[in-house]
Write a protein that holds these residues in place. Structure first.
Motif, PDB file in Angstrom:
ATOM      1  N   LEU A  40      44.271  37.398  43.687  1.00  0.00           N
ATOM      2  CA  LEU A  40      45.416  37.579  42.783  1.00  0.00           C
ATOM      3  C   LEU A  40      45.399  36.567  41.638  1.00  0.00           C
ATOM      4  O   LEU A  40      45.946  36.841  40.566  1.00  0.00           O
ATOM      5  CB  LEU A  40      46.734  37.523  43.553  1.00  0.00           C
ATOM      6  CG  LEU A  40      47.066  38.813  44.315  1.00  0.00           C
ATOM      7  CD1 LEU A  40      48.550  38.901  44.620  1.00  0.00           C
ATOM      8  CD2 LEU A  40      46.641  40.073  43.580  1.00  0.00           C
ATOM      9  N   ASP A  41      44.762  35.449  41.844  1.00  0.00           N
ATOM     10  CA  ASP A  41      44.546  34.527  40.721  1.00  0.00           C
ATOM     11  C   ASP A  41      43.694  35.237  39.657  1.00  0.00           C
ATOM     12  O   ASP A  41      44.016  35.222  38.464  1.00  0.00           O
ATOM     13  CB  ASP A  41      43.856  33.246  41.216  1.00  0.00           C
ATOM     14  CG  ASP A  41      43.722  32.179  40.145  1.00  0.00           C
ATOM     15  OD1 ASP A  41      44.525  32.179  39.186  1.00  0.00           O
ATOM     16  OD2 ASP A  41      42.823  31.321  40.281  1.00  0.00           O
ATOM     17  N   ALA A  42      42.628  35.888  40.121  1.00  0.00           N
ATOM     18  CA  ALA A  42      41.754  36.615  39.178  1.00  0.00           C
ATOM     19  C   ALA A  42      42.531  37.720  38.460  1.00  0.00           C
ATOM     20  O   ALA A  42      42.381  37.907  37.246  1.00  0.00           O
ATOM     21  CB  ALA A  42      40.556  37.195  39.921  1.00  0.00           C
ATOM     22  N   THR A  69      45.681  37.776  37.839  1.00  0.00           N
ATOM     23  CA  THR A  69      46.575  37.114  36.880  1.00  0.00           C
ATOM     24  C   THR A  69      45.806  36.658  35.641  1.00  0.00           C
ATOM     25  O   THR A  69      46.299  36.781  34.514  1.00  0.00           O
ATOM     26  CB  THR A  69      47.286  35.915  37.553  1.00  0.00           C
ATOM     27  OG1 THR A  69      47.898  36.372  38.759  1.00  0.00           O
ATOM     28  CG2 THR A  69      48.347  35.313  36.642  1.00  0.00           C
ATOM     29  N   HIS A  70      44.592  36.151  35.848  1.00  0.00           N
ATOM     30  CA  HIS A  70      43.760  35.775  34.683  1.00  0.00           C
ATOM     31  C   HIS A  70      43.568  36.976  33.755  1.00  0.00           C
ATOM     32  O   HIS A  70      43.698  36.872  32.536  1.00  0.00           O
ATOM     33  CB  HIS A  70      42.377  35.293  35.131  1.00  0.00           C
ATOM     34  CG  HIS A  70      42.405  34.017  35.892  1.00  0.00           C
ATOM     35  ND1 HIS A  70      41.446  33.669  36.803  1.00  0.00           N
ATOM     36  CD2 HIS A  70      43.299  32.987  35.879  1.00  0.00           C
ATOM     37  CE1 HIS A  70      41.726  32.494  37.314  1.00  0.00           C
ATOM     38  NE2 HIS A  70      42.853  32.056  36.774  1.00  0.00           N
ATOM     39  N   ALA A  71      43.223  38.112  34.360  1.00  0.00           N
ATOM     40  CA  ALA A  71      42.920  39.296  33.543  1.00  0.00           C
ATOM     41  C   ALA A  71      44.173  39.787  32.819  1.00  0.00           C
ATOM     42  O   ALA A  71      44.130  40.110  31.629  1.00  0.00           O
ATOM     43  CB  ALA A  71      42.346  40.393  34.434  1.00  0.00           C
ATOM     44  N   VAL A 111      52.676  32.625  33.288  1.00  0.00           N
ATOM     45  CA  VAL A 111      52.453  32.565  34.739  1.00  0.00           C
ATOM     46  C   VAL A 111      51.701  31.280  35.077  1.00  0.00           C
ATOM     47  O   VAL A 111      52.095  30.525  35.979  1.00  0.00           O
ATOM     48  CB  VAL A 111      51.655  33.786  35.257  1.00  0.00           C
ATOM     49  CG1 VAL A 111      51.512  33.699  36.778  1.00  0.00           C
ATOM     50  CG2 VAL A 111      52.312  35.096  34.860  1.00  0.00           C
ATOM     51  N   HIS A 112      50.622  31.035  34.348  1.00  0.00           N
ATOM     52  CA  HIS A 112      49.839  29.841  34.653  1.00  0.00           C
ATOM     53  C   HIS A 112      50.579  28.554  34.282  1.00  0.00           C
ATOM     54  O   HIS A 112      50.479  27.560  34.997  1.00  0.00           O
ATOM     55  CB  HIS A 112      48.464  29.908  33.980  1.00  0.00           C
ATOM     56  CG  HIS A 112      47.447  30.556  34.869  1.00  0.00           C
ATOM     57  ND1 HIS A 112      47.384  31.918  35.034  1.00  0.00           N
ATOM     58  CD2 HIS A 112      46.495  30.036  35.691  1.00  0.00           C
ATOM     59  CE1 HIS A 112      46.420  32.197  35.897  1.00  0.00           C
ATOM     60  NE2 HIS A 112      45.871  31.074  36.320  1.00  0.00           N
ATOM     61  N   ALA A 113      51.301  28.569  33.187  1.00  0.00           N
ATOM     62  CA  ALA A 113      52.072  27.372  32.826  1.00  0.00           C
ATOM     63  C   ALA A 113      53.043  27.021  33.955  1.00  0.00           C
ATOM     64  O   ALA A 113      53.177  25.854  34.354  1.00  0.00           O
ATOM     65  CB  ALA A 113      52.826  27.614  31.525  1.00  0.00           C
ATOM     66  N   PRO A 118      48.974  26.802  47.164  1.00  0.00           N
ATOM     67  CA  PRO A 118      47.727  27.371  46.619  1.00  0.00           C
ATOM     68  C   PRO A 118      47.989  27.995  45.242  1.00  0.00           C
ATOM     69  O   PRO A 118      48.972  28.718  45.050  1.00  0.00           O
ATOM     70  CB  PRO A 118      47.359  28.445  47.641  1.00  0.00           C
ATOM     71  CG  PRO A 118      48.014  28.019  48.908  1.00  0.00           C
ATOM     72  CD  PRO A 118      49.287  27.325  48.492  1.00  0.00           C
ATOM     73  N   HIS A 119      47.097  27.693  44.302  1.00  0.00           N
ATOM     74  CA  HIS A 119      47.297  28.125  42.917  1.00  0.00           C
ATOM     75  C   HIS A 119      47.479  29.650  42.808  1.00  0.00           C
ATOM     76  O   HIS A 119      48.383  30.138  42.131  1.00  0.00           O
ATOM     77  CB  HIS A 119      46.089  27.652  42.098  1.00  0.00           C
ATOM     78  CG  HIS A 119      45.997  28.247  40.750  1.00  0.00           C
ATOM     79  ND1 HIS A 119      46.885  27.949  39.747  1.00  0.00           N
ATOM     80  CD2 HIS A 119      45.121  29.151  40.226  1.00  0.00           C
ATOM     81  CE1 HIS A 119      46.557  28.635  38.664  1.00  0.00           C
ATOM     82  NE2 HIS A 119      45.495  29.370  38.927  1.00  0.00           N
ATOM     83  N   GLY A 120      46.632  30.381  43.523  1.00  0.00           N
ATOM     84  CA  GLY A 120      46.707  31.843  43.439  1.00  0.00           C
ATOM     85  C   GLY A 120      48.007  32.381  44.018  1.00  0.00           C
ATOM     86  O   GLY A 120      48.545  33.397  43.549  1.00  0.00           O
ATOM     87  N   ALA A 176      50.933  30.822  43.988  1.00  0.00           N
ATOM     88  CA  ALA A 176      51.985  30.583  42.990  1.00  0.00           C
ATOM     89  C   ALA A 176      51.936  31.653  41.901  1.00  0.00           C
ATOM     90  O   ALA A 176      52.962  32.220  41.512  1.00  0.00           O
ATOM     91  CB  ALA A 176      51.796  29.181  42.377  1.00  0.00           C
ATOM     92  N   ASN A 177      50.730  31.964  41.431  1.00  0.00           N
ATOM     93  CA  ASN A 177      50.598  33.012  40.411  1.00  0.00           C
ATOM     94  C   ASN A 177      51.100  34.346  40.924  1.00  0.00           C
ATOM     95  O   ASN A 177      51.786  35.089  40.216  1.00  0.00           O
ATOM     96  CB  ASN A 177      49.122  33.196  40.019  1.00  0.00           C
ATOM     97  CG  ASN A 177      48.624  32.103  39.108  1.00  0.00           C
ATOM     98  OD1 ASN A 177      49.389  31.541  38.347  1.00  0.00           O
ATOM     99  ND2 ASN A 177      47.350  31.806  39.194  1.00  0.00           N
ATOM    100  N   ALA A 178      50.704  34.671  42.157  1.00  0.00           N
ATOM    101  CA  ALA A 178      51.049  35.977  42.722  1.00  0.00           C
ATOM    102  C   ALA A 178      52.566  36.155  42.796  1.00  0.00           C
ATOM    103  O   ALA A 178      53.097  37.234  42.508  1.00  0.00           O
ATOM    104  CB  ALA A 178      50.425  36.128  44.108  1.00  0.00           C
TER     105      ALA A 178
HETATM  106 FE   LIG Z   1      44.271  30.638  37.667  1.00  0.00          FE
END
Ligand SMILES: [Fe+2]
Length: 386
Positions: free
Chosen positions: A196-198, A200-202, A265-267, A279-281, A283-285
């Motif tokens: 889900l991090d990936a 979010t990147h996309a 999202v990343h900020a 975990p970073h992913g 938090a993004n999710a």
């Molecule tokens: Fe990320």
């Protein structure tokens, strides 16, 4: 939402993608002139056997090495400075990162500290690295962070309970050896978070105000691959073909976000990661749907293209119906991979929100968010995600 900036660059390291790529570590190190290598890794990756495999390839080339495994998830400034000391004291001239995003970010940090002779926290922001780092070879072992191809390094400032983002062409590795086999030893929750991090990147790259036709291609490719392969890859952890598709998606997403940058999202996730060691992913999710909902009025057409890349049929739907369908699909995917907690359930309280929001507003990723937020907007998004 077309940006006024028309000039776009695209930076990527040399990378080798495919089964067996990590076995090329020794050959690449030798070609880059290594005489002693600092191998940055962590205990989990060592236990999984990947560090040994890489070392085996160094030994075949008779290359001496020193192992630095003092890296924890969400790498800390002290860990970077400790690694830089070891690099200098042992006379290394090349850095090799074997691990996930934390290990790779720590290795990048070590690289810029040893050449610039400054503390790692002094490089925060965009283009703050004056002198290039020593050669860096990355061997990623998670599918998602894409630190192995990106111009980003994220380091935790434990004193300030914050994470700093370092964004510079100087932290792009020389070579990335991307071997999908390494994904087979990730546990399922880590695989869900990094997947889900990936995603979010996309998504953030596609709606970023710094996107370009080239980053768009990679972002949409990543979204298509993740929508169809992430959930099946978790159901069949040993299916290497599915893992390969997820690793490829991560690479595509990495090429997109490294060049288009990210968004709110990343900020907000960086701010949360400093507070909670989440975990970073994950938090993004948790944040992704809420930020997409906020951003939708400024980028409805591009979000609709994201929805179509996820396989939704959005023809003949009104904009509000499209929005509902796209957000529901993101929520469905998040639940399907097992990320179903809110920020409140993860330990965030209402009292944390003002400080979290202040830090998020200062993160460089906020600059490219398609809708310009004020601090109160960020507070409301955090409140909705509680
Ligand atoms: Fe990320």
């Amino acid at each position: 939402m077309e940006s006024e900036l028309k000039l776009r660059k695209f930076v990527a390291p040399e990378f080798i993608f495919g089964f067996g790529a990590l076995k090329l570590a020794g050959r690449y190190a030798k070609n880059l002139g290594a005489s002693r290598i600092l191998v940055v890794t962590d205990p989990g990756v060592m236990a999984a056997g990947w560090t040994d495999q890489v070392i085996g390839s160094l030994t075949l080339e008779a290359l001496p090495y020193v192992i630095y495994s003092g890296v924890t998830p969400n790498p800390r400034a002290e860990e970077v400075m400790g690694g830089a000391e070891l690099y200098k004291n042992t006379g290394c001239n090349l850095i090799m990162a074997v691990g996930g995003g934390s290990v790779i970010d720590c290795a990048k940090g070590i690289g810029i500290v040893v050449t610039n002779k400054k503390h790692i926290l002094e490089f925060e922001g965009v283009d703050q690295v004056a002198i290039p780092m020593p050669p860096l070879i990355c061997i990623p072992t998670t599918g998602g962070t894409s630190a192995d191809v990106s111009q980003f390094a994220i380091i935790s400032n434990t004193q300030e309970k914050n994470k700093i983002a370092i964004i510079s062409k100087a932290v792009v590795p020389d070579v990335s050896l991307i071997d999908p086999l390494t994904l087979t030893t990730m546990d399922n929750y880590l695989a869900a978070c990094t997947g889900l991090d990936a995603l979010t990147h996309a998504v953030e790259a596609y709606v970023s105000i710094a996107h370009s036709p080239i980053t768009d291609l990679h972002a949409l490719a990543a979204i298509r691959l993740l929508s169809s392969h992430l959930v099946p890859s978790l159901a069949e952890p040993n299916n290497v073909e599915l893992r390969k598709q997820v690793m490829l998606a991560s690479l595509e997403a990495g090429l997109a976000f490294s060049n288009a940058s990210l968004g709110a999202v990343h900020a907000m996730a960086h701010s949360l990661g400093g507070l909670l060691d989440l975990p970073h992913g994950e938090a993004n999710a948790i944040l992704l749907e809420h930020v997409m909902s906020f951003n939708f009025p400024e980028a409805g057409e591009r979000f609709s293209q994201i929805g179509e890349a996820m396989g939704l049929d959005l023809q003949k739907r009104s904009l509000s119906e499209k929005k509902a369908a796209i957000l529901a699909e993101i929520g469905r995917l998040r639940n399907a991979v097992g990320i179903d907690k809110s920020l409140g359930q993860k330990g965030v309280s209402r009292a944390d929100i003002p400080q979290l929001s202040k830090k998020a507003m200062n993160d460089p990723c906020i600059v490219t968010n398609p809708r310009h937020p004020v601090r109160r907007d960020i507070e409301v998004i955090f409140e909705e995600a509680l």
